[in-house]
Scaffold this motif. Structure first.
Motif, mmCIF file in Angstrom:
data_model
loop_
_atom_site.group_PDB
_atom_site.id
_atom_site.type_symbol
_atom_site.label_atom_id
_atom_site.label_comp_id
_atom_site.label_asym_id
_atom_site.label_seq_id
_atom_site.Cartn_x
_atom_site.Cartn_y
_atom_site.Cartn_z
ATOM 1 N N ASP A 1 0.831 -1.201 0.000
ATOM 2 C CA ASP A 1 0.000 0.000 0.000
ATOM 3 C C ASP A 1 0.877 1.267 0.000
ATOM 4 O OD1 ASP A 1 -1.813 2.039 0.442
ATOM 5 O OD2 ASP A 1 -3.011 0.862 1.837
ATOM 6 N N MET B 1 0.236 4.159 0.576
ATOM 7 C CA MET B 1 -0.051 5.074 1.678
ATOM 8 C C MET B 1 0.900 4.901 2.859
ATOM 9 S SD MET B 1 -3.668 5.507 3.633
ATOM 10 C CE MET B 1 -4.659 6.298 2.389
ATOM 11 N N SER C 1 0.573 -0.539 -4.616
ATOM 12 C CA SER C 1 -0.855 -0.551 -4.935
ATOM 13 C C SER C 1 -1.526 0.616 -4.212
ATOM 14 C CB SER C 1 -1.403 -1.895 -4.476
ATOM 15 O OG SER C 1 -2.744 -1.797 -4.114
ATOM 16 N N VAL C 2 -2.655 1.051 -4.722
ATOM 17 C CA VAL C 2 -3.337 2.197 -4.106
ATOM 18 C C VAL C 2 -4.762 1.898 -3.674
ATOM 19 C CG1 VAL C 2 -2.009 4.090 -5.120
ATOM 20 C CG2 VAL C 2 -3.850 3.020 -6.451
ATOM 21 N N SER C 3 -5.191 0.661 -3.860
ATOM 22 C CA SER C 3 -6.592 0.342 -3.569
ATOM 23 C C SER C 3 -6.714 -1.131 -3.206
ATOM 24 C CB SER C 3 -7.447 0.628 -4.807
ATOM 25 O OG SER C 3 -8.711 0.011 -4.690
ATOM 26 N N PRO C 4 -7.685 -1.463 -2.361
ATOM 27 C CA PRO C 4 -7.951 -2.884 -2.114
ATOM 28 C C PRO C 4 -8.660 -3.555 -3.293
ATOM 29 C CG PRO C 4 -9.478 -1.510 -0.857
ATOM 30 C CD PRO C 4 -8.510 -0.575 -1.520
ATOM 31 N N LEU C 5 -9.135 -2.765 -4.253
ATOM 32 C CA LEU C 5 -9.836 -3.308 -5.423
ATOM 33 C C LEU C 5 -8.966 -3.175 -6.659
ATOM 34 C CD1 LEU C 5 -13.341 -1.666 -4.822
ATOM 35 C CD2 LEU C 5 -12.520 -3.897 -4.039
ATOM 36 N N SER C 6 -9.408 -3.801 -7.724
ATOM 37 C CA SER C 6 -8.702 -3.699 -8.996
ATOM 38 C C SER C 6 -9.325 -2.554 -9.801
ATOM 39 C CB SER C 6 -8.849 -5.042 -9.705
ATOM 40 O OG SER C 6 -8.322 -4.969 -10.986
ATOM 41 N N LEU C 7 -8.509 -1.540 -10.080
ATOM 42 C CA LEU C 7 -9.037 -0.296 -10.678
ATOM 43 C C LEU C 7 -8.507 -0.053 -12.084
ATOM 44 C CD1 LEU C 7 -8.619 2.202 -7.695
ATOM 45 C CD2 LEU C 7 -10.588 0.768 -8.233
ATOM 46 N N HIS C 8 -9.176 0.823 -12.794
ATOM 47 C CA HIS C 8 -8.678 1.283 -14.089
ATOM 48 C C HIS C 8 -7.379 2.079 -13.883
ATOM 49 C CE1 HIS C 8 -12.416 1.057 -16.909
ATOM 50 N NE2 HIS C 8 -12.340 0.014 -16.126
ATOM 51 N N HIS D 1 -7.670 5.752 -13.014
ATOM 52 C CA HIS D 1 -8.111 5.977 -11.638
ATOM 53 C C HIS D 1 -6.931 5.807 -10.675
ATOM 54 C CE1 HIS D 1 -12.555 4.847 -12.834
ATOM 55 N NE2 HIS D 1 -12.047 5.811 -13.568
ATOM 56 N N ILE E 1 -4.908 9.044 -10.464
ATOM 57 C CA ILE E 1 -5.549 10.018 -9.559
ATOM 58 C C ILE E 1 -5.160 9.741 -8.109
ATOM 59 C CG2 ILE E 1 -7.789 10.755 -8.595
ATOM 60 C CD1 ILE E 1 -7.386 11.696 -11.392
ATOM 61 N N LEU E 2 -5.174 8.478 -7.753
ATOM 62 C CA LEU E 2 -4.913 8.110 -6.357
ATOM 63 C C LEU E 2 -3.438 8.323 -5.996
ATOM 64 C CD1 LEU E 2 -7.224 4.971 -6.254
ATOM 65 C CD2 LEU E 2 -7.606 7.153 -5.086
ATOM 66 N N ASN F 1 -2.979 12.024 -5.473
ATOM 67 C CA ASN F 1 -3.537 12.466 -4.190
ATOM 68 C C ASN F 1 -2.603 12.121 -3.030
ATOM 69 O OD1 ASN F 1 -5.851 11.707 -1.762
ATOM 70 N ND2 ASN F 1 -6.003 13.660 -2.816
ATOM 71 N N PHE G 1 -16.827 2.523 -12.811
ATOM 72 C CA PHE G 1 -15.928 1.504 -13.329
ATOM 73 C C PHE G 1 -14.909 0.972 -12.331
ATOM 74 C CE2 PHE G 1 -17.722 2.782 -17.294
ATOM 75 C CZ PHE G 1 -17.899 1.547 -17.877
ATOM 76 N N LEU G 2 -14.917 -0.359 -12.228
ATOM 77 C CA LEU G 2 -13.815 -1.099 -11.632
ATOM 78 C C LEU G 2 -13.122 -1.793 -12.799
ATOM 79 C CD1 LEU G 2 -15.636 -2.654 -8.582
ATOM 80 C CD2 LEU G 2 -13.879 -0.866 -8.546
ATOM 81 N N SER G 3 -11.982 -2.409 -12.510
ATOM 82 C CA SER G 3 -11.196 -2.966 -13.603
ATOM 83 C C SER G 3 -12.013 -3.923 -14.474
ATOM 84 C CB SER G 3 -9.988 -3.683 -13.033
ATOM 85 O OG SER G 3 -8.886 -3.454 -13.851
ATOM 86 N N SER H 1 -8.888 16.506 -0.960
ATOM 87 C CA SER H 1 -7.565 16.852 -1.466
ATOM 88 C C SER H 1 -7.159 18.231 -0.968
ATOM 89 C CB SER H 1 -7.596 16.876 -3.000
ATOM 90 O OG SER H 1 -6.445 17.510 -3.518
ATOM 91 N N ILE I 1 -13.455 9.554 -7.666
ATOM 92 C CA ILE I 1 -12.471 8.466 -7.505
ATOM 93 C C ILE I 1 -11.941 8.436 -6.075
ATOM 94 C CG2 ILE I 1 -10.153 7.689 -8.180
ATOM 95 C CD1 ILE I 1 -12.139 7.304 -10.356
ATOM 96 N N LEU I 2 -11.639 9.609 -5.555
ATOM 97 C CA LEU I 2 -11.033 9.682 -4.223
ATOM 98 C C LEU I 2 -12.039 9.318 -3.128
ATOM 99 C CD1 LEU I 2 -8.877 12.868 -4.873
ATOM 100 C CD2 LEU I 2 -8.037 10.525 -4.584
ATOM 101 N N ASN J 1 -12.340 5.560 -3.153
ATOM 102 C CA ASN J 1 -11.167 4.928 -2.552
ATOM 103 C C ASN J 1 -11.236 4.969 -1.027
ATOM 104 O OD1 ASN J 1 -7.835 5.329 -1.826
ATOM 105 N ND2 ASN J 1 -8.439 3.639 -3.122
ATOM 106 N N ARG K 1 -11.368 1.562 1.123
ATOM 107 C CA ARG K 1 -10.352 1.236 2.133
ATOM 108 C C ARG K 1 -10.995 0.899 3.472
ATOM 109 N NH1 ARG K 1 -5.091 2.422 1.641
ATOM 110 N NH2 ARG K 1 -4.335 3.297 -0.316
ATOM 111 N N VAL L 1 -12.368 -2.789 3.950
ATOM 112 C CA VAL L 1 -11.455 -3.939 3.870
ATOM 113 C C VAL L 1 -11.017 -4.350 5.274
ATOM 114 C CG1 VAL L 1 -9.175 -4.631 3.123
ATOM 115 C CG2 VAL L 1 -10.734 -3.510 1.557
#
Lengths: 201, 201
Positions: free
Chosen positions: A140, A142, A177-184, A187, A190-191, A194, B43-45, B179, B190-191, B194, B198, B201
């Protein structure tokens, strides 16, 4: 000035200017995915991120590889919609074709450069910078220290091949990684921004 | 199932289907801004966020207000590019015009609904849910408790008028931000996602 660099690989993205602006999602090998990455990388509400640089590595037919580099500090004529960014990309591919290419990177419009570099060439040209490979199962971001002037490497909607991954891992300091999910991909950009924005405040 | 709702106001967005898919950023009152919000919201992946709902409140000429509601759990035919989402919006506006409207929300395509609600009507219809007003100078969402089934209210590239802000503040529990910088509306979505992702999870 600190620099943030994103490197995005478009595995099947067209490498000729002969595509239709009215069918970006259908007939360009998903150039639309990369166009959204341009938007994510550069747009603030009333400004462009001058500290950001984006490499789009295009590996589709007919003339791969082509790399278009967007340099935030010089960028002009960039608008947030997909179609107008596609026109900038098409123009760059035209300039390359009409100029005969050669080995050098050439300037297609202010802040937009094109070359025949592939993934390995691009990462080599960034040597000395700290590279982060973005993958769903990475650590992560973060909770990590992020070095100055980081480079983030991402794939489009297709995964890196084994061979490409070897190249990335050769240069990468961490898999993040920036997310617990699989993202585009766009996206994720952007993360990342941030996370960096928050640390500077 | 928990629900995440986004309400986005497009202050000058066209409310007739008579627009050109080849000029989305130029002649639609910036419908393109709202189209990118649809992408960000859903959208997710390899999936669509079935727990998400998005209201686009369109206040431009010739027949404002119109509200298009996208319901993630029923959505079909949604693709990530701007143009194909614009076609869904245009279809909804056509269905409204051809159907004569009336007072009721009508279904234009699976998961896409259209009505003549304005901002106040939409927020009233969501009564009982916790509303967060997203504004640059709000409290950092990262450090706030977020109630179940939250509603986030955002403006497009134009600020809310004083009158609109009064309406939003009447319903909002908190003014929140994601932000330290001023970002595009779709990037804010998006933010927010996220932050919610988070926490689960």
């Amino acid at each position: 000035m600190a620099v943030r660099t994103f490197v995005v690989v478009g595995h099947r993205v067209i490498t000729s200017p002969d595509f239709n602006l009215n069918d970006l999602a259908g007939s360009t090998g998903r150039l639309d995915v990369l166009l959204r990455c341009v938007n994510s990388a550069f747009f603030l509400s009333h400004d462009i991120r001058r500290d950001t640089e984006l490499y789009l590595i295009m590996l589709g037919p007919p003339n791969p590889p082509k790399t278009i580099r967007f340099a935030g500090k010089e960028l002009r004529y960039l608008n947030p919609d997909e179609r107008s960014t596609a026109a900038l990309v098409r123009n760059a591919l035209r300039v390359w074709r009409d100029g005969g290419g050669g080995g050098r990177e050439i300037c297609a419009s202010p802040g937009v450069y094109i070359s025949c570099m592939g993934l390995s060439d691009v990462l080599k040209s960034l040597e000395g910078r700290t590279v982060y490979y973005m993958r769903e199962d990475g650590k992560d971001l973060m909770f990590l220290e992020i070095e100055e002037n980081p480079v983030f490497v991402l794939s489009d909607h297709l995964n890196f091949s084994e061979e490409e991954e070897k190249v990335v891992l050769k240069y990468a300091k961490e898999i993040v990684s920036v997310s617990p999910l699989s993202l585009h991909t766009d996206h994720c950009i952007i993360l990342v921004h941030n996370e960096l924005d928050r640390r500077r405040v």
